[in-house]
Structures are given as structure tokens and as C-alpha cells.
Design a protein around this motif. Structure first.
Motif, short mmCIF file in Angstrom:
data_model
loop_
_atom_site.label_atom_id
_atom_site.label_comp_id
_atom_site.label_asym_id
_atom_site.label_seq_id
_atom_site.Cartn_x
_atom_site.Cartn_y
_atom_site.Cartn_z
N ALA A 497 5.79 -13.11 7.93
CA ALA A 497 5.11 -14.21 7.27
C ALA A 497 3.61 -13.94 7.16
O ALA A 497 2.97 -14.29 6.16
N ALA A 498 3.04 -13.33 8.17
CA ALA A 498 1.60 -13.02 8.13
C ALA A 498 1.29 -12.02 7.02
O ALA A 498 0.26 -12.11 6.36
N VAL A 499 2.19 -11.07 6.77
CA VAL A 499 1.98 -10.10 5.69
C VAL A 499 1.97 -10.82 4.33
O VAL A 499 1.10 -10.58 3.48
N ILE A 500 2.95 -11.71 4.14
CA ILE A 500 3.01 -12.45 2.86
C ILE A 500 1.79 -13.35 2.70
O ILE A 500 1.18 -13.43 1.63
N ALA A 501 1.43 -14.05 3.79
CA ALA A 501 0.28 -14.95 3.72
C ALA A 501 -1.00 -14.20 3.39
O ALA A 501 -1.83 -14.66 2.59
N GLU A 502 -1.20 -13.05 3.98
CA GLU A 502 -2.41 -12.26 3.73
C GLU A 502 -2.43 -11.77 2.27
O GLU A 502 -3.48 -11.72 1.62
N ARG A 503 -1.24 -11.40 1.73
CA ARG A 503 -1.18 -10.98 0.34
C ARG A 503 -1.59 -12.13 -0.60
O ARG A 503 -2.35 -11.95 -1.55
N ILE A 504 -1.09 -13.35 -0.30
CA ILE A 504 -1.45 -14.51 -1.13
C ILE A 504 -2.94 -14.80 -1.00
O ILE A 504 -3.64 -15.08 -2.00
N ARG A 505 -3.46 -14.72 0.22
CA ARG A 505 -4.90 -15.03 0.43
C ARG A 505 -5.77 -14.06 -0.36
O ARG A 505 -6.72 -14.47 -1.04
N SER A 525 -7.01 -21.17 3.04
CA SER A 525 -6.75 -20.95 4.46
C SER A 525 -5.25 -21.15 4.69
O SER A 525 -4.63 -22.04 4.08
N VAL A 526 -4.67 -20.30 5.55
CA VAL A 526 -3.21 -20.32 5.74
C VAL A 526 -2.89 -20.46 7.23
O VAL A 526 -3.46 -19.73 8.07
N GLY A 527 -2.00 -21.34 7.54
CA GLY A 527 -1.48 -21.47 8.91
C GLY A 527 -0.01 -21.09 8.95
O GLY A 527 0.76 -21.47 8.06
N VAL A 560 -6.08 -16.21 7.72
CA VAL A 560 -4.69 -16.53 8.08
C VAL A 560 -4.60 -16.63 9.60
O VAL A 560 -5.08 -15.73 10.32
N ARG A 561 -4.02 -17.68 10.08
CA ARG A 561 -3.86 -17.86 11.52
C ARG A 561 -2.40 -18.25 11.82
O ARG A 561 -1.79 -19.04 11.09
N SER A 562 -1.90 -17.63 12.91
CA SER A 562 -0.52 -17.92 13.35
C SER A 562 -0.58 -18.77 14.60
O SER A 562 -1.36 -18.49 15.51
N PHE A 563 0.24 -19.76 14.65
CA PHE A 563 0.28 -20.63 15.83
C PHE A 563 0.67 -19.84 17.08
O PHE A 563 0.09 -20.02 18.13
N GLU A 564 1.63 -18.96 16.97
CA GLU A 564 2.08 -18.18 18.13
C GLU A 564 1.00 -17.23 18.60
O GLU A 564 0.77 -17.07 19.80
N VAL A 565 0.30 -16.57 17.67
CA VAL A 565 -0.79 -15.66 18.06
C VAL A 565 -1.87 -16.43 18.77
O VAL A 565 -2.42 -16.00 19.79
N GLU A 566 -2.22 -17.64 18.24
CA GLU A 566 -3.27 -18.44 18.88
C GLU A 566 -2.87 -18.84 20.28
O GLU A 566 -3.65 -18.78 21.22
N ALA A 567 -1.55 -19.23 20.46
CA ALA A 567 -1.10 -19.61 21.79
C ALA A 567 -1.18 -18.46 22.74
O ALA A 567 -1.57 -18.61 23.90
N THR A 568 -0.92 -17.24 22.29
CA THR A 568 -1.03 -16.06 23.15
C THR A 568 -2.47 -15.82 23.55
O THR A 568 -2.80 -15.49 24.69
N ASP A 569 -3.40 -16.00 22.56
CA ASP A 569 -4.83 -15.79 22.86
C ASP A 569 -5.31 -16.78 23.91
O ASP A 569 -6.09 -16.44 24.81
#
Length: 574
Positions: A497-505, A525-527, A560-569
């Protein structure tokens, strides 16, 4: 398949087949059960008869050995012979020879003193010879003794050869001899010829019919052959002998076998001999096989008669129905045939005939009315079909309007959520990843303020097209309102999903928007949130994607920000 097959078979044959099958099954099961029961009983009878043969031989061996033991012990204890044991050996020899003449099974009888020297013996054989090393002598010095079957040692060359030339084998019986004071002065011993056991075997077999083809084998306690073919071999398994009956298999064919051990009699304790009686299985079960064949033949005859009877009954029962069927068929084929005759055969057939006649009367009345209304009905059908087609087109258009965002042509929130819920159910059932993108146009209010709402509509519509072009046909995108979009990605985890979101952005950031001859740039901005097994529904996933979008906004937008990546950080920082 079965229905098509049944349609090709007449009722008469179906009744015959089904009833015949049931009858044959019942007759077959009863016949087979009776045959098995009769076979089992006949087998038990054959086994019991064979066991009686083995027991007869075992009892005779025990009886004869008990009598020989009693004779030797009684002679050894005779008071009149006490003065002759050590002195008048001639008289003693005469007594022994008299015993041998009365029972020729005694191959040798002799008396040996305490030193083991033979003082007197039948025919003078071994007189003066020492038997101190013989087991019967050593055991006889201690008490009454019996030694199992063995080959002759000292007597082999002194006795007359046997008729068949086989080596002499004996069973030894010995008893101590005492004087008047009770002191042991020697041992009276006898060698009983083992051919005596073969005489017993032949006598028992001679009382049986030769057609039974029975055979008797005597084994020692270890299962080795004492009397019978292959002397010294162990032809049977110990567990079979312990069971008492078994099937003896050999190259000559299978034989029914029963085993009966000797138990001794009176003071004779027995030597553990085992008598095995054998009979070919075919011979033993001949009666059972004949009885089984007879029962099966009777069952087959009864089944055949039953099928014939069922066929005749089925023919009788189905004839009225066939007549009624033929009459109805003629009505459909012959223009002048409009009514059937009454058909008799049973209350059900009579009732069916009356119902058919009533139906034909109603059909005749209805045909005229049907012809009158046929034309009107045809017109009404065509008109209804036109209305249905127009109504379907209207409903389709209304459905599109209800499910589609008017500005972008994308799905609206109402149409998107049922699809997202179905995808969530599929995820929970099959564990196939799904992800949600929440997309928001950065500083969109500024676009409206600087360029007007018409320009803002152009930006929204064009960004919606960019998102639609970037995803697959199986994915779904919807405008949730204002400048916010939501994307449902099937079979896609957070990384994909992050790859697709970055392509759209990147596409949005590099696109020049030209509303009303103006040129402007816009960013988004993409979540991202990947569905988790703990999510109760799709709304939880959308909520986490929205929180990730908020995080992207707070970090400067155009990212682009992922909820799971943020939780890991956050966990790493803690």
C-alpha cells in the motif's frame, strides 16, 4: 442422472426392480446368514469330532502307561519274590518272561542291584552288564520313575530288528525293590516298546471311516514329533497347540487340526505328550459345504420365484395406469378425442381417472376463453415488457446517481462502505491482506480562496482520476466528502500500500492543474492502515488510516504515513 434413467424405465419395471431388489436382498441376507450359521455349526461339529479322536488316543496312552506303571510297581513289591531278588535269579527271570509273554509291548524287563549290575532279565539279555549310568536306574533307586521316549542304547544290537527296520525306541518304567526291612536292594526296570503307541493310534483310526482321511501325530511336551512323519521335527506353532484347534497349512493342502494333551491317570503323572488329530479341510467341511450349497440353491430358487411373482403383480397393478396414460395420450394426438373412459383397477386409479376427466372438461371450457383473451394478453405482455425495460433503465440510472459522487464520478461513502465491509469479511475468513488509504488534498481551502470553487472542483476531479488510474480494477476508491478520498486495496499489505500511495503522491505533486487558463500545483497527504485480526469492522481500519493521515498532515504534508510504522516508531522511542 437417476431421474433421467427413471424416465426411460416403465413403472412396471421400476416396481419389479425395486421390489425384486428388496426381496432378493432379504432372501440373500437370510440365506447367507443361514449358510454361515450352518457352516459354522458344521465346522464346530467336525472340529469336535476330530477332538474326540485326539482325546481317545490321549486317554488310551494315559491308561496304558498307568497300567504299566502299576504292574512294575506291584511286581517290585511282591512279598513272595523278596527271597529271589538277589539269590534265585532263575525263578526271577521266569516271572519276568511270563510278564513279557502276557504283554509283548515289554521289550525288556530286568532287575539290577544297587551297584547297577543286572542280576536277572528277560531272555538273559544284559545280565551281568552294569546299567548304573542309565537314567531309569538312577531315578528308580529314588522311587517310581518314568522316562520319556528315547532310542535304545544297550539293547539296539541285542533285540530282534523291527519289522520296518526303524530304530528301537522305548519308554522306561522303573520301581525300587526293597527287602523285608524296607532297605532298597535294587531296581526293577522295563523298556516298553514305543511301537505300542502306534498300535493304539491304528486301533483308534480303524474305528473311524477311511473316507474321513484322518491322521494322528503324537508330540512331546516341546512339540517335537514322537509318532508320525518327520520324527523329531516341530511342525506346529506353540500358540496353535495351546489354542487346541487350528488350520495346519502345508504343501499338500490345508488340514483341520485339534490338539489334546495327555494329563496322566492315577499315580501316573503323565509325560506331557500332545496328541494332534488332523483331517483335510475339504473332507472335514464337506458336510458344511454341501449344506451351504443347498441353502444357497434354495435361496436362489426362492429369490427367482419372488422376482417372477413381483413382476406379475407389478404388471397387474400398472395395467390400469398404462391404459389411462394411453387414453390421455390419444387426446393430445387425435383432434376428435376429447375425453377418456373411466379406468378401473383400484380406488387410487379410479380417483385418478375421475380427476383426469374433470380436468379435461375444465380444459375444454378454458380453451375458448383462452383463445379470446390470447390476443389481449399478448398485447399486455408487450406493453409490460416495454414498461419493465424503461423502468430497469430508470432504476439503473437512479442507482448510479445514488452510488456515485456527482463531481468526480467515483463511489460515494454510501456505496463504498458495503464493499469495504464485504472485503473485511473476506479478510477475516481467508486471512488475505487488505489495506486502506486516506487521501486529503493539502491546503485545499487556499485553492478555493485564490482561484475559486470552480478551480477547486477541477483539482478534485483530476486528482480523483489520478487515483483511479493508479489502482487495479479490483480495488475501490471513493470520495468521502470535500477534498478527502478513501481507497480500499485488496490482496495488499501495508508495504504494498505504501508503494501505491507514494506513486499517487508523486503523480499529484508533478501534475500542473489548469482550471480556467490558470496554472497551479497541488499536493496530497496519505495515511495508510492494514487490516488487523483484532479489527471489529472496516471502520476500525479506516479510523487508523485517518489517524495516519493526521500524522502526515502534522509532519508537513505532501507525504505518506503508515499507522503501523508510526506505532513501531513510538514503541522504539519509548
Amino acid at each position: 442422472m437417476l431421474g433421467q434413467l427413471a424416465d426411460r424405465i416403465s413403472l412396471q419395471r421400476q416396481i419389479t426392480l425395486f421390489a425384486g431388489a428388496i426381496g432378493l436382498f432379504i432372501v440373500g441376507a437370510t440365506t447367507a446368514g443361514s449358510a454361515l450359521l450352518a457352516s459354522g455349526q458344521a465346522t464346530d461339529m467336525a472340529r469336535n469330532a476330530l477332538l474326540q479322536v485326539a482325546r481317545s488316543v490321549a486317554d488310551r496312552l494315559d491308561q496304558d502307561m498307568a497300567e504299566r506303571l502299576r504292574e512294575i510297581r506291584n511286581v517290585a513289591a511282591l512279598q513272595p519274590l523278596q527271597p529271589h531278588w538277589l539269590e534265585n535269579t532263575g525263578s526271577l527271570r521266569q516271572v519276568m518272561e511270563t510278564m513279557q509273554k502276557s504283554l509283548p509291548d515289554y521289550a525288556w524287563i530286568g532287575f539290577a542291584d544297587t551297584s547297577g549290575q543286572v542280576r536277572a532279565a528277560t531272555g538273559g539279555i544284559l545280565e551281568g552288564v552294569s546299567v548304573a549310568q542309565r537314567p531309569w536306574f538312577n531315578s528308580g533307586m529314588k522311587g517310581v520313575a518314568i522316562e520319556d521316549v528315547h532310542l535304545a542304547k544297550l539293547l539296539q544290537s541285542l533285540l530282534k530288528p523291527s519289522v520296518d527296520g526303524t530304530p528301537f525306541r522305548f519308554v522306561d518304567v522303573a520301581a525300587p525293590v526293597t527287602d523285608a526291612s524296607g532297605q532298597v536292594i535294587g531296581v526293577l526296570g522295563s523298556h516298553l516298546s514305543w511301537s505300542w503307541a502306534d498300535v493304539v493310534r491304528r486301533e483308534v483310526l480303524s474305528s473311524r471311516s477311511p473316507e474321513l482321511k484322518e491322521e494322528i501325530i503324537v508330540l512331546d511336551r516341546a512339540g517335537r514329533v514322537l509318532l508320525g512323519p518327520s520324527l523329531g521335527s516341530s511342525p506346529f506353532a506353540p500358540e496353535d497347540l495351546a489354542a487346541g484347534h487350528f488350520i495346519a497349512r502345508s504343501a499338500d493342502g490345508d488340514r483341520l487340526a485339534t490338539a489334546s494333551p495327555t494329563h496322566g491317570r492315577g499315580d501316573y503323572p503323565g509325560l506331557g505328550w500332545i496328541v494332534v488329530a488332523l483331517q483335510p479341510v475339504n473332507t472335514a467341511l464337506a458336510t458344511a459345504n454341501r449344506l451351504t450349497s443347498l441353502i444357497l440353491l434354495l435361496g436362489l430358487g426362492a429369490g427367482t420365484l419372488g422376482v417372477v411373482g413381483i413382476f406379475l403383480v407389478a404388471t397387474r397393478l400398472s395395467r390400469p395406469l398404462a391404459q389411462l396414460t394411453a387414453a390421455v395420450d390419444r387426446i393430445g394426438r387425435e383432434p376428435n378425442s376429447t375425453m377418456t373412459k373411466r379406468v378401473h383397477g383400484s380406488p387410487e386409479v379410479l380417483q385418478l381417472s375421475a380427476a383426469v376427466r374433470s380436468l379435461l372438461r375444465r380444459i375444454g371450457t378454458a380453451e375458448a376463453e383462452a383463445r379470446d383473451v390470447g390476443a389481449e394478453a399478448s398485447k399486455a405482455v408487450h406493453a409490460a415488457q416495454d414498461r419493465v425495460r424503461r423502468l430497469g433503465a430508470d432504476l439503473h440510472a437512479m442507482q448510479l446517481l445514488a452510488d456515485t459522487d456527482g463531481l468526480t464520478g467515483l463511489l460515494n461513502r454510501r456505496a463504498f462502505l458495503p464493499l469495504a465491509k464485504d472485503a473485511m469479511s473476506y479478510f477475516k475468513r481467508y486471512r488475505r491482506s487488505i489495506s486502506v488509504l486516506m487521501i486529503d488534498i493539502d491546503h485545499f481551502k487556499r485553492v478555493n480562496d485564490l482561484y475559486g470553487h470552480a478551480a477547486g472542483d477541477v483539482v478534485i476531479r483530476q486528482i480523483g482520476g489520478i487515483i483511479s488510474d493508479a489502482i487495479r480494477t479490483t480495488d475501490k476508491v471513493a470520495r468521502f466528502g470535500g477534498e478527502e478520498f478513501v481507497v480500499l486495496l485488496r490482496e495488499t499489505d501495508a508495504v504494498g500500500a505504501a508503494v501505491i500511495a507514494e506513486r499517487i503522491r508523486r503523480t499529484v505533486a508533478t501534475t500542473v492543474f489548469e482550471p480556467d487558463s490558470s496554472r497551479l500545483l497541488a499536493t496530497i497527504s496519505v495515511g495508510i492502515a492494514e487490516a488487523e485480526h483484532t479489527d471489529e469492522d472496516i471502520d476500525r481500519t479506516i479510523e487508523r488510516a485517518d489517524r495516519a493521515l493526521y500524522d502526515a498532515k502534522s509532519r508537513g504534508r505532501n507525504c505518506v504515513r503508515s499507522f503501523e510504522v508510526e506505532a513501531t516508531d513510538l514503541r522504539a522511542a519509548a
